[in-house]
Design a protein around this motif. Structure first.
Motif, PDB file in Angstrom:
ATOM      1  N   LYS A 173       0.895  -1.110   0.010  1.00 42.68           N
ATOM      2  CA  LYS A 173       0.032  -0.026   0.149  1.00 42.68           C
ATOM      3  C   LYS A 173       0.713   1.175   0.122  1.00 42.68           C
ATOM      4  O   LYS A 173       0.672   2.214  -0.692  1.00 42.68           O
ATOM      5  CB  LYS A 173      -0.806   0.091   1.068  1.00 42.68           C
ATOM      6  N   VAL A 174       2.128   1.092   0.672  1.00 44.70           N
ATOM      7  CA  VAL A 174       2.843   2.346   0.794  1.00 44.70           C
ATOM      8  C   VAL A 174       3.524   2.426  -0.506  1.00 44.70           C
ATOM      9  O   VAL A 174       3.780   3.556  -0.946  1.00 44.70           O
ATOM     10  CB  VAL A 174       4.146   2.199   1.856  1.00 44.70           C
ATOM     11  N   PHE A 175       3.866   1.404  -1.128  1.00 43.37           N
ATOM     12  CA  PHE A 175       4.736   1.426  -2.497  1.00 43.37           C
ATOM     13  C   PHE A 175       3.674   2.195  -3.594  1.00 43.37           C
ATOM     14  O   PHE A 175       3.985   2.984  -4.351  1.00 43.37           O
ATOM     15  CB  PHE A 175       4.966  -0.039  -3.120  1.00 43.37           C
ATOM     16  N   GLU A 176       2.297   1.739  -3.678  1.00 35.15           N
ATOM     17  CA  GLU A 176       1.438   2.293  -4.456  1.00 35.15           C
ATOM     18  C   GLU A 176       1.222   3.736  -4.361  1.00 35.15           C
ATOM     19  O   GLU A 176       1.014   4.586  -5.256  1.00 35.15           O
ATOM     20  CB  GLU A 176       0.079   1.397  -4.256  1.00 35.15           C
ATOM     21  N   ALA A 177       1.059   4.283  -2.834  1.00 31.34           N
ATOM     22  CA  ALA A 177       0.829   5.533  -2.647  1.00 31.34           C
ATOM     23  C   ALA A 177       1.796   6.390  -3.040  1.00 31.34           C
ATOM     24  O   ALA A 177       1.753   7.512  -3.504  1.00 31.34           O
ATOM     25  CB  ALA A 177       0.416   5.699  -1.122  1.00 31.34           C
ATOM     26  N   LEU A 178       3.142   6.091  -2.967  1.00 27.63           N
ATOM     27  CA  LEU A 178       4.370   6.827  -3.245  1.00 27.63           C
ATOM     28  C   LEU A 178       4.656   6.565  -4.927  1.00 27.63           C
ATOM     29  O   LEU A 178       5.249   7.575  -5.324  1.00 27.63           O
ATOM     30  CB  LEU A 178       5.586   6.276  -2.418  1.00 27.63           C
ATOM     31  N   ASN A 179       4.334   5.592  -5.422  1.00 26.20           N
ATOM     32  CA  ASN A 179       4.729   5.524  -6.823  1.00 26.20           C
ATOM     33  C   ASN A 179       3.540   5.580  -7.907  1.00 26.20           C
ATOM     34  O   ASN A 179       3.606   5.543  -8.991  1.00 26.20           O
ATOM     35  CB  ASN A 179       5.543   4.127  -7.118  1.00 26.20           C
ATOM     36  N   ARG A 181       1.311   3.297  -8.706  1.00 23.29           N
ATOM     37  CA  ARG A 181       0.997   2.194  -9.233  1.00 23.29           C
ATOM     38  C   ARG A 181       1.163   0.819  -8.188  1.00 23.29           C
ATOM     39  O   ARG A 181       1.901   1.045  -7.323  1.00 23.29           O
ATOM     40  CB  ARG A 181       2.046   1.804 -10.478  1.00 23.29           C
ATOM     41  N   PRO A 182       0.494  -0.177  -8.662  1.00 26.42           N
ATOM     42  CA  PRO A 182       0.392  -1.242  -7.503  1.00 26.42           C
ATOM     43  C   PRO A 182       1.771  -2.019  -7.650  1.00 26.42           C
ATOM     44  O   PRO A 182       2.506  -2.126  -8.702  1.00 26.42           O
ATOM     45  CB  PRO A 182      -0.749  -2.177  -8.035  1.00 26.42           C
ATOM     46  N   PHE A 183       2.111  -2.344  -6.500  1.00 24.80           N
ATOM     47  CA  PHE A 183       3.474  -3.442  -6.367  1.00 24.80           C
ATOM     48  C   PHE A 183       3.077  -4.821  -7.110  1.00 24.80           C
ATOM     49  O   PHE A 183       1.883  -5.382  -7.083  1.00 24.80           O
ATOM     50  CB  PHE A 183       3.776  -3.786  -5.081  1.00 24.80           C
ATOM     51  N   PRO A 184       3.885  -5.205  -7.768  1.00 21.39           N
ATOM     52  CA  PRO A 184       3.547  -6.626  -8.702  1.00 21.39           C
ATOM     53  C   PRO A 184       2.983  -7.669  -7.886  1.00 21.39           C
ATOM     54  O   PRO A 184       3.662  -7.935  -6.719  1.00 21.39           O
ATOM     55  CB  PRO A 184       5.035  -6.725  -9.405  1.00 21.39           C
ATOM     56  N   THR A 189       5.065 -12.805  -1.539  1.00 21.10           N
ATOM     57  CA  THR A 189       4.504 -14.067  -0.776  1.00 21.10           C
ATOM     58  C   THR A 189       5.507 -14.965  -0.192  1.00 21.10           C
ATOM     59  O   THR A 189       6.723 -15.033  -0.468  1.00 21.10           O
ATOM     60  CB  THR A 189       3.508 -14.806  -1.984  1.00 21.10           C
ATOM     61  N   ALA A 190       5.098 -15.603   0.750  1.00 22.07           N
ATOM     62  CA  ALA A 190       5.969 -16.597   1.435  1.00 22.07           C
ATOM     63  C   ALA A 190       6.507 -17.793   0.388  1.00 22.07           C
ATOM     64  O   ALA A 190       7.592 -17.938   0.403  1.00 22.07           O
ATOM     65  CB  ALA A 190       5.016 -17.343   2.772  1.00 22.07           C
ATOM     66  N   GLU A 191       5.531 -18.062  -0.315  1.00 16.92           N
ATOM     67  CA  GLU A 191       5.674 -19.253  -1.416  1.00 16.92           C
ATOM     68  C   GLU A 191       6.995 -18.582  -2.243  1.00 16.92           C
ATOM     69  O   GLU A 191       7.999 -19.385  -2.615  1.00 16.92           O
ATOM     70  CB  GLU A 191       4.666 -19.442  -2.299  1.00 16.92           C
ATOM     71  N   ASN A 192       7.058 -17.374  -2.822  1.00 16.15           N
ATOM     72  CA  ASN A 192       7.670 -16.808  -3.785  1.00 16.15           C
ATOM     73  C   ASN A 192       9.211 -16.642  -3.057  1.00 16.15           C
ATOM     74  O   ASN A 192      10.339 -16.939  -3.593  1.00 16.15           O
ATOM     75  CB  ASN A 192       7.456 -15.251  -4.276  1.00 16.15           C
TER      76      ASN A 192
END
Length: 462
Positions: A173-179, A181-184, A189-192
């Motif tokens: 949410k912070v990334f999207e607010a600052l940039n 655009r949504p973070f990929p 995720t834990a799995e990634n």
């Protein structure tokens, strides 16, 4: 899925074993912030964003640090940070393992920089704890981000996350607010993170007691005398090329067979398809860290795999556990990507790290020992091998290409290059040979090798 701190404590600690170490939270001067804290406590049922104390896992005493996300998103202010630091220092003084379960958005914004720098105090206390040879195990819950993930959430000897957990440094949410655009999707995720070797695995909360029991059995319980029967008999000088072909058979024992037939309580610290396997385990009762090459995997052993190997070496040193390396590889990855990833440097770093460890080290030359990838796991204090194992700078076919510009002289060069286990034993590269039988199954050979390894480990740690 268990989400509350108290629910999680009840999920993995022995019944009624928890003893709180927390002092009552102090009042703050800012009335508005004090009201936020009051409402948070009412909503969460705790007086802060973390609970600390002592309990037991299958009778083994542990210290726990457990986040409560319902209290201001699990954010860490000065009071919570001081609780964590005090609990870690007490655990170190009492020589107890620490188990942390995090769920936090990071530093508490209401307190700003004074809370932010407390992550340094927590990290310093943890490094002193680990320097004392005491275990630190981490369980990441959804979500774990910010300063918590970048400090005590990422310093575990073993680190796992619950399925689907959001784990990352910067909150999306912070990334999207600052940039703008949504973070990929799928990155945090834990799995990634497990697939990229950032964490050791994905473990459901229901399975956490089993994981902790296995890990603590290796890390805390004393060794027992080896029980598997050692194999005796003469070593056949044999034929070098016949040994090469024998070790390439699909049915020959590999590192996973050693763990399957001769180990107990294994905690795997790499993905299932990793070309280098790292695990906490007991080989015939002897606790150790195993770093082994798995020739059965289609993935070549590249720079990332060697970094995983070095992580296992450093883990053994940090925990004061013996290290067992298992060499069984057709060779390291040969590709432009491997060159750009620093393959040669990673081989050199593995050699240097293994050669300078202070804990007991044992290398098992199990089958194929080709090139720098094999050399990376060889310089242990003790080296053992079944009689048909071999070690060479290149596979015989590669040597034939260099010397004769064809592949037709591979068998002759195998016989001339002194690559067999017997030759290596005569030159003292290998210290102990294990006889093989013509009718050995993978289980038979695995048990024979583990029996010899356990005896060597028992001698090395007395």
């Amino acid at each position: 899925m268990v989400s509350t701190a108290r629910g999680l404590i009840n999920a993995f600690l022995d019944t009624d074993s928890f003893e709180s170490w927390d002092q009552p939270a102090v009042q703050v001067a800012d009335p508005e912030y004090q009201e936020q804290l009051r409402r948070a406590a009412e909503r969460a049922g705790t007086d802060e964003a973390v609970l600390t104390g002592r309990g037991s896992v299958h009778g083994r005493p542990v210290v726990v640090l457990v986040s409560e996300f319902a209290f201001l998103a699990g954010s860490i202010g000065r009071v919570a940070a001081e609780r964590i630091t005090a609990a870690i220092r007490r655990a170190t003084a009492e020589r107890l393992p620490v188990v942390a379960s995090t769920a936090s958005g990071g530093t508490r914004m209401q307190e700003g920089a004074p809370a932010f720098v407390e992550m340094i105090s927590i990290s310093s206390a943890l490094m002193a704890h680990k320097a004392a040879g005491l275990p630190y195990l981490v369980h990441l819950r959804h979500p774990t981000t910010g300063g918590v993930f970048a400090s005590w959430g990422s310093l575990g000897h073993v680190t796992v996350a619950e399925p689907g957990a959001l784990t990352g440094f910067l909150g999306p949410k912070v990334f999207e607010a600052l940039n703008g655009r949504p973070f990929p999707e799928g990155v945090q995720t834990a799995e990634n993170l497990a697939a990229h070797g950032v964490i050791d695995g994905v473990v459901a909360t229901a399975d956490l007691p089993v994981l902790l029991d296995r890990a603590l059995a290796v890390l805390v319980d004393p060794p027992v005398a080896p029980r598997l029967p050692r194999r005796t008999g003469s070593i056949d000088p044999g034929d070098a090329w016949a040994s090469v072909l024998r070790t390439r058979r699909p049915e020959r024992a590999g590192v996973r067979d050693l763990l399957r037939y001769g180990a107990a309580g294994t905690v795997r610290l790499t993905e299932p398809d990793a070309s280098v396997l790292v695990a906490l385990t007991r080989l015939d009762g002897q606790p150790c860290v195993v770093v082994g090459q798995d020739r059965s995997q289609s993935k070549p052993m590249g720079p990332a795999a060697l970094r995983q190997a070095r992580r296992g070496m450093n883990l053994a040193e940090s925990l004061g556990l013996p290290l067992v390396t298992v060499i069984d590889t057709p060779g390291a990855e040969l590709s432009p990507a491997a060159e750009e990833g620093g393959l040669a440097g990673e081989i050199a770093q593995c050699i240097a790290t293994l050669a300078t460890l202070t804990v007991p080290t044992l290398a098992i030359l199990l089958g194929q020992g080709t090139g720098g990838g094999a050399l990376a796991l060889l310089p242990a204090k003790t080296v053992i091998a079944p009689e048909h194992a071999w070690l060479a700078p290149l596979p015989p076919e590669g040597a034939s290409q260099i010397v004769h510009h064809d592949l037709d002289h591979a068998d002759a060069l195998a016989r001339k290059q002194h690559i067999t286990a017997l030759d290596l034993h005569l030159s003292r590269t290998i210290h102990q040979l294990i006889p093989e039988n013509d009718n050995d199954t993978a289980a038979d050979l695995a048990i024979a090798v583990v029996a010899e390894a356990a005896v060597q480990l028992h001698r090395g740690t007395r």
